[in-house]
Design an enzyme around this catalytic site. Structure first.
Site, short mmCIF file in Angstrom:
data_model
loop_
_atom_site.label_atom_id
_atom_site.label_comp_id
_atom_site.label_asym_id
_atom_site.label_seq_id
_atom_site.Cartn_x
_atom_site.Cartn_y
_atom_site.Cartn_z
N GLU A 10 -14.58 38.63 0.89
CA GLU A 10 -14.99 39.01 -0.46
C GLU A 10 -16.41 38.60 -0.79
OE1 GLU A 10 -10.49 38.72 -0.60
OE2 GLU A 10 -12.11 37.48 0.20
N HIS A 104 -15.95 33.27 -1.71
CA HIS A 104 -16.00 33.82 -3.05
C HIS A 104 -15.72 32.75 -4.08
CE1 HIS A 104 -11.66 33.49 -2.77
NE2 HIS A 104 -11.76 34.08 -1.58
N HIS A 116 -10.48 34.66 -6.62
CA HIS A 116 -9.11 34.19 -6.45
C HIS A 116 -9.14 32.87 -5.70
CE1 HIS A 116 -9.85 36.28 -2.62
NE2 HIS A 116 -8.97 35.44 -2.10
N GLU A 135 -11.49 27.97 -2.94
CA GLU A 135 -11.14 27.77 -1.53
C GLU A 135 -12.20 26.92 -0.83
OE1 GLU A 135 -10.53 31.72 -0.01
OE2 GLU A 135 -8.87 32.10 -1.40
#
Length: 282
Positions: A10, A104, A116, A135
């Site tokens: 992403e 991302h 996300h 993340e």
């Protein structure tokens, strides 16, 4: 020297639609081609700057996005899903550094492109010690417990502040700028690759000069998760490691980043099972 490279999709340039990030979708072949090119150039840059071995972890979706045939010698590829510790499978203290490419923003970030955390389908938001966690942050902590420093992060420019806060020694490269969740702007691939090569050279220079270090934060870690589905919350309520706050939110305490990640991953898998069950109840 040996480098571990975790590559997501992403945060890569040229990725501007959900049709580019999943097998079977109309533009997935373009997304896979971009991811493969970035992986190849990252490996080449590391090898050209003194690394003897590069291990690349294909870290998006089903984790089979990178074309193995395109990678240079002295590069290994980790692929397949599910697998232990997801985006960091196989990372241990034999590595001198870890690089996060194509990363991302965290779930809940305004204007973050496809923002996300771990599973956009399961989690609306994840917080660590009261702060929204990406993340990048969770994986950097896991690497830090192995004694492996993050030396470079490249992805959505909106991730820059988080990287600067937690790993200021790491080189950050903005591959793209999120405009909305489904729109972004990015430079030509030639310009991006030049920045990537320069960034890797600088990151290695900092590593050699001893200017980087593993990320360590105070423990215990207090993790708060917000789910997208109340039924999943009802299922998780019987798990005594979790404290249910309301229909969608849970809290738990962990004494290691590995436990933080392991529990998040298990909740995600339980979530996939609950969603599959709901599809059958027709």
């Amino acid at each position: 020297m040996k480098a571990y490279v975790s590559i997501d999709i992403e945060g890569l340039p040229g990725i501007a639609s959900t049709t580019m990030v999943s097998p079977g979708y109309t533009q997935y072949s373009r997304g896979s081609r971009i991811m493969t090119m970035i992986a190849k150039e990252t490996a080449k840059a590391l090898l050209n700057n003194g690394f003897d071995k590069v291990v690349i972890a294909d870290s998006h979706g089903y984790m089979t996005n990178i074309d193995y045939l395109e990678l240079p010698k002295n590069t290994s590829l980790i692929q397949g899903f599910p697998r232990p510790y997801s985006m960091l499978t196989g990372l241990d203290n034999s590595y001198d550094s870890v690089l996060f490419i194509g990363y991302h923003t965290a779930a809940g970030t305004m204007h973050g492109f496809l923002d996300h955390t771990m599973s956009g389908k399961v989690f609306a938001e994840i917080k660590l010690n009261g702060r929204r966690a990406s993340e990048y942050l969770i994986n950097a902590l896991v690497a830090g417990e192995k004694g492996v420093p993050v030396i470079l992060v490249a992805g959505d420019s909106l991730l820059r502040d988080e990287v600067s806060k937690y790993t200021p020694w790491a080189v950050f490269i903005g591959f793209k700028q999120g405009i909305t969740r489904y729109a972004a702007i990015y430079e030509s691939i030639g310009d991006v690759l030049d920045k990537l090569r320069e960034g890797i050279a600088e990151a290695i220079n900092r590593l050699r000069k001893g200017e980087v270090k593993p990320l360590v934060l105070d423990k215990p870690y207090i993790v708060e998760i917000m789910l997208r589905d109340e039924l999943l919350g009802d299922v998780l309520e019987t798990w005594d490691i979790l404290e249910r706050i309301d229909a969608y939110r849970f809290r738990y305490e962990a004494n290691s980043a590995h436990n933080v990640l392991a529990i998040i991953e298990l909740i995600a898998f339980i979530g996939y099972g609950v969603y599959a069950l709901k599809e059958r109840l027709r």
